[in-house]
Write a protein that holds these residues in place. Structure first.
Motif, PDB file in Angstrom:
ATOM      1  N   THR A   1     -64.960  25.132  32.100  1.00  0.00           N
ATOM      2  CA  THR A   1     -64.777  24.508  33.421  1.00  0.00           C
ATOM      3  C   THR A   1     -63.933  23.250  33.293  1.00  0.00           C
ATOM      4  OG1 THR A   1     -66.925  25.349  34.160  1.00  0.00           O
ATOM      5  CG2 THR A   1     -65.965  23.567  35.439  1.00  0.00           C
ATOM      6  N   THR A   2     -64.216  22.463  32.273  1.00  0.00           N
ATOM      7  CA  THR A   2     -63.392  21.284  31.988  1.00  0.00           C
ATOM      8  C   THR A   2     -61.950  21.682  31.745  1.00  0.00           C
ATOM      9  OG1 THR A   2     -65.216  19.980  31.085  1.00  0.00           O
ATOM     10  CG2 THR A   2     -63.012  19.419  30.322  1.00  0.00           C
ATOM     11  N   CYS A   3     -61.748  22.742  31.007  1.00  0.00           N
ATOM     12  CA  CYS A   3     -60.400  23.237  30.733  1.00  0.00           C
ATOM     13  C   CYS A   3     -59.676  23.623  32.019  1.00  0.00           C
ATOM     14  CB  CYS A   3     -60.465  24.424  29.777  1.00  0.00           C
ATOM     15  SG  CYS A   3     -58.856  25.086  29.300  1.00  0.00           S
ATOM     16  N   GLU A   4     -60.393  24.255  32.950  1.00  0.00           N
ATOM     17  CA  GLU A   4     -59.791  24.617  34.237  1.00  0.00           C
ATOM     18  C   GLU A   4     -59.284  23.369  34.957  1.00  0.00           C
ATOM     19  OE1 GLU A   4     -59.263  27.697  35.616  1.00  0.00           O
ATOM     20  OE2 GLU A   4     -59.946  28.548  33.716  1.00  0.00           O
ATOM     21  N   PHE A   5     -60.070  22.297  34.909  1.00  0.00           N
ATOM     22  CA  PHE A   5     -59.678  21.051  35.570  1.00  0.00           C
ATOM     23  C   PHE A   5     -58.390  20.509  34.965  1.00  0.00           C
ATOM     24  CE2 PHE A   5     -59.509  16.511  36.170  1.00  0.00           C
ATOM     25  CZ  PHE A   5     -59.936  16.318  37.483  1.00  0.00           C
ATOM     26  N   TYR A   6     -58.355  20.390  33.627  1.00  0.00           N
ATOM     27  CA  TYR A   6     -57.184  19.737  33.058  1.00  0.00           C
ATOM     28  C   TYR A   6     -55.947  20.623  33.021  1.00  0.00           C
ATOM     29  CZ  TYR A   6     -57.818  21.435  28.110  1.00  0.00           C
ATOM     30  OH  TYR A   6     -57.926  22.155  26.948  1.00  0.00           O
ATOM     31  N   GLU A   7     -56.128  21.936  33.034  1.00  0.00           N
ATOM     32  CA  GLU A   7     -54.951  22.802  33.130  1.00  0.00           C
ATOM     33  C   GLU A   7     -54.256  22.613  34.478  1.00  0.00           C
ATOM     34  OE1 GLU A   7     -53.398  24.667  31.019  1.00  0.00           O
ATOM     35  OE2 GLU A   7     -54.795  24.624  29.330  1.00  0.00           O
ATOM     36  N   GLU A   8     -55.037  22.408  35.525  1.00  0.00           N
ATOM     37  CA  GLU A   8     -54.452  22.126  36.843  1.00  0.00           C
ATOM     38  C   GLU A   8     -53.835  20.732  36.855  1.00  0.00           C
ATOM     39  OE1 GLU A   8     -53.179  23.140  40.568  1.00  0.00           O
ATOM     40  OE2 GLU A   8     -54.274  24.446  39.182  1.00  0.00           O
ATOM     41  N   PHE A   9     -54.543  19.766  36.310  1.00  0.00           N
ATOM     42  CA  PHE A   9     -54.047  18.392  36.242  1.00  0.00           C
ATOM     43  C   PHE A   9     -52.685  18.326  35.556  1.00  0.00           C
ATOM     44  CE2 PHE A   9     -53.864  14.701  33.282  1.00  0.00           C
ATOM     45  CZ  PHE A   9     -53.637  13.687  34.208  1.00  0.00           C
ATOM     46  N   MET A  10     -52.514  19.071  34.473  1.00  0.00           N
ATOM     47  CA  MET A  10     -51.277  18.990  33.692  1.00  0.00           C
ATOM     48  C   MET A  10     -50.049  19.440  34.477  1.00  0.00           C
ATOM     49  SD  MET A  10     -52.172  19.848  29.713  1.00  0.00           S
ATOM     50  CE  MET A  10     -52.556  21.563  30.030  1.00  0.00           C
ATOM     51  N   LYS A  11     -50.258  20.225  35.540  1.00  0.00           N
ATOM     52  CA  LYS A  11     -49.136  20.634  36.382  1.00  0.00           C
ATOM     53  C   LYS A  11     -48.492  19.434  37.082  1.00  0.00           C
ATOM     54  CE  LYS A  11     -51.095  25.196  37.542  1.00  0.00           C
ATOM     55  NZ  LYS A  11     -51.575  26.042  38.671  1.00  0.00           N
ATOM     56  N   TYR A  12     -49.225  18.346  37.171  1.00  0.00           N
ATOM     57  CA  TYR A  12     -48.772  17.168  37.912  1.00  0.00           C
ATOM     58  C   TYR A  12     -48.315  16.044  36.979  1.00  0.00           C
ATOM     59  CZ  TYR A  12     -51.055  19.369  41.928  1.00  0.00           C
ATOM     60  OH  TYR A  12     -51.420  20.246  42.930  1.00  0.00           O
ATOM     61  N   VAL A  13     -48.197  16.329  35.694  1.00  0.00           N
ATOM     62  CA  VAL A  13     -47.852  15.305  34.709  1.00  0.00           C
ATOM     63  C   VAL A  13     -46.510  15.637  34.074  1.00  0.00           C
ATOM     64  CG1 VAL A  13     -48.551  14.152  32.573  1.00  0.00           C
ATOM     65  CG2 VAL A  13     -50.292  14.893  34.217  1.00  0.00           C
ATOM     66  N   ARG A  14     -45.665  14.632  33.929  1.00  0.00           N
ATOM     67  CA  ARG A  14     -44.393  14.816  33.225  1.00  0.00           C
ATOM     68  C   ARG A  14     -44.154  13.617  32.311  1.00  0.00           C
ATOM     69  NH1 ARG A  14     -40.359  11.587  35.411  1.00  0.00           N
ATOM     70  NH2 ARG A  14     -40.791  10.736  37.492  1.00  0.00           N
ATOM     71  N   ILE A  15     -43.448  13.848  31.246  1.00  0.00           N
ATOM     72  CA  ILE A  15     -43.142  12.774  30.324  1.00  0.00           C
ATOM     73  C   ILE A  15     -42.084  11.853  30.929  1.00  0.00           C
ATOM     74  CG2 ILE A  15     -41.378  14.126  29.127  1.00  0.00           C
ATOM     75  CD1 ILE A  15     -42.281  12.754  26.516  1.00  0.00           C
ATOM     76  N   ASP A  16     -42.221  10.562  30.706  1.00  0.00           N
ATOM     77  CA  ASP A  16     -41.203   9.614  31.144  1.00  0.00           C
ATOM     78  C   ASP A  16     -39.856  10.026  30.539  1.00  0.00           C
ATOM     79  OD1 ASP A  16     -39.497   7.066  30.489  1.00  0.00           O
ATOM     80  OD2 ASP A  16     -40.877   6.405  32.056  1.00  0.00           O
ATOM     81  N   PRO A  17     -38.777   9.998  31.315  1.00  0.00           N
ATOM     82  CA  PRO A  17     -37.485  10.481  30.810  1.00  0.00           C
ATOM     83  C   PRO A  17     -36.952   9.724  29.596  1.00  0.00           C
ATOM     84  CG  PRO A  17     -37.256   9.406  32.965  1.00  0.00           C
ATOM     85  CD  PRO A  17     -38.710   9.614  32.741  1.00  0.00           C
ATOM     86  N   ASP A  18     -37.394   8.483  29.407  1.00  0.00           N
ATOM     87  CA  ASP A  18     -36.931   7.696  28.263  1.00  0.00           C
ATOM     88  C   ASP A  18     -37.877   7.766  27.070  1.00  0.00           C
ATOM     89  OD1 ASP A  18     -34.593   6.628  29.510  1.00  0.00           O
ATOM     90  OD2 ASP A  18     -35.867   5.239  30.625  1.00  0.00           O
ATOM     91  N   ALA A  19     -39.053   8.365  27.261  1.00  0.00           N
ATOM     92  CA  ALA A  19     -40.103   8.260  26.246  1.00  0.00           C
ATOM     93  C   ALA A  19     -39.683   8.839  24.902  1.00  0.00           C
ATOM     94  CB  ALA A  19     -41.386   8.932  26.743  1.00  0.00           C
ATOM     95  N   GLU A  20     -39.210  10.059  24.871  1.00  0.00           N
ATOM     96  CA  GLU A  20     -38.929  10.712  23.586  1.00  0.00           C
ATOM     97  C   GLU A  20     -37.867   9.969  22.784  1.00  0.00           C
ATOM     98  OE1 GLU A  20     -38.029  15.127  21.683  1.00  0.00           O
ATOM     99  OE2 GLU A  20     -37.802  14.809  23.850  1.00  0.00           O
ATOM    100  N   SER A  21     -36.774   9.617  23.427  1.00  0.00           N
ATOM    101  CA  SER A  21     -35.695   8.940  22.700  1.00  0.00           C
ATOM    102  C   SER A  21     -36.130   7.571  22.199  1.00  0.00           C
ATOM    103  CB  SER A  21     -34.455   8.802  23.591  1.00  0.00           C
ATOM    104  OG  SER A  21     -34.746   8.062  24.772  1.00  0.00           O
ATOM    105  N   VAL A  22     -36.862   6.840  23.019  1.00  0.00           N
ATOM    106  CA  VAL A  22     -37.334   5.509  22.609  1.00  0.00           C
ATOM    107  C   VAL A  22     -38.339   5.615  21.470  1.00  0.00           C
ATOM    108  CG1 VAL A  22     -38.683   3.500  23.353  1.00  0.00           C
ATOM    109  CG2 VAL A  22     -36.860   4.402  24.814  1.00  0.00           C
ATOM    110  N   LEU A  23     -39.265   6.558  21.574  1.00  0.00           N
ATOM    111  CA  LEU A  23     -40.276   6.724  20.535  1.00  0.00           C
ATOM    112  C   LEU A  23     -39.640   7.101  19.203  1.00  0.00           C
ATOM    113  CD1 LEU A  23     -42.989   8.607  22.608  1.00  0.00           C
ATOM    114  CD2 LEU A  23     -43.210   6.305  21.636  1.00  0.00           C
ATOM    115  N   LYS A  24     -38.609   7.926  19.229  1.00  0.00           N
ATOM    116  CA  LYS A  24     -37.932   8.301  17.986  1.00  0.00           C
ATOM    117  C   LYS A  24     -37.276   7.098  17.332  1.00  0.00           C
ATOM    118  CE  LYS A  24     -37.089  13.187  18.967  1.00  0.00           C
ATOM    119  NZ  LYS A  24     -36.062  14.228  19.279  1.00  0.00           N
ATOM    120  N   VAL A  25     -36.700   6.225  18.129  1.00  0.00           N
ATOM    121  CA  VAL A  25     -36.099   5.001  17.591  1.00  0.00           C
ATOM    122  C   VAL A  25     -37.173   4.099  16.989  1.00  0.00           C
ATOM    123  CG1 VAL A  25     -34.918   2.859  18.225  1.00  0.00           C
ATOM    124  CG2 VAL A  25     -34.083   5.046  19.100  1.00  0.00           C
TER     125      VAL A  25
END
Length: 244
Positions: free
Chosen positions: A97-121
């Motif tokens: 049931t918890t998994c059902e909640f967060y699978e739906e939640f994840m549809k509304y989440v996106r990574i910040d567009p600068d996150a990956e490049s900044v984190l790699k640096v």
């Protein structure tokens, strides 16, 4: 002058953005209800929502006293108990049931567009970690994995896994201990003044405030303010000058 060795990040609305003003909640609760109906829970949606809200409120009335964060499974188990069903927090019905909640939640989440490049640096010069307030640690781990940035972090401490949440010093100290660095060698980056900035500074770290929205007035002052993650590498150089 001590070197700046580590950077810790808040997760949601710092590295990962929750879209559409948290509209995930109603669909996520509906999804849990549909799953439980398939597993034999025979109550109306209105009954389920009333029990869920009552359990959530009671849990956090208690948890707020000591800045605790019970795992989401505790909430589901308690909700079912209110409805006359006995499932422990470790049962598959509860965890799924918890998994059902967060699978739906994840549809509304996106990574910040600068996150990956900044984190790699940053990964080339600093040890990186996450300290997140969230009742479902499994969701945090999965989001990092599917976004392709999980390998950049040495530690990921989620409140639901240790039953302590920011601004409690324990959650920050846990991450520092796991990294093997001191607070004075570490900078925290987050988007809330009370949980992130106040918590990090109380724990002895410098704090960089990611300005996402208007915050209530407070006497707590971050060491640096950024409006974009792209600004962070240069800001950390200024933080380095402030280490003692």
């Amino acid at each position: 002058m001590l070197p700046l060795r580590a950077v810790l990040f808040d997760m949601f609305d710092t590295l990962m953005l929750i879209e559409r003003d948290h509209e995930f909640y109603e669909p996520a609760v509906q999804r849990m209800y549909r799953y439980l109906c398939k597993r034999g829970v025979d109550v109306s949606y209105e009954q389920f929502v009333a029990a869920y809200n009552a359990e959530r409120t009671q849990l956090y009335e208690k948890a707020d006293l000591n800045l605790e964060e019970p795992h989401f499974n505790v909430r589901i188990s308690g909700t079912l108990k209110r409805l006359g069903y006995s499932y422990p927090t470790t049962s598959s019905v509860v965890s799924e049931t918890t998994c059902e909640f967060y699978e739906e939640f994840m549809k509304y989440v996106r990574i910040d567009p600068d996150a990956e490049s900044v984190l790699k640096v940053l990964h080339e010069n600093y040890r990186l970690g996450i300290v997140s307030n969230f009742a479902i640690p499994e969701c945090v781990y999965k989001l990092l994995r599917i976004s392709g940035i999980d390998h950049l972090f040495e530690v990921v401490v989620v409140s639901g896994s240790i039953n302590k949440r920011k601004p409690s010093p324990e959650i920050f100290q846990s991450a520092l201990q796991m990294l093997g660095v001191s607070a004075t060698e570490t900078v925290f980056v987050g988007d809330t003044i009370d949980a992130d900035i106040e918590g990090a500074k109380t724990a002895g770290m410098q704090a960089v405030y990611m300005e996402r929205r208007v915050q209530k007035e407070t006497e707590i002052c971050p060491d640096q303010i950024i409006k974009s993650l792209a600004e962070l590498p240069e800001v950390l150089k200024r933080c380095q000058k402030n280490t003692k």
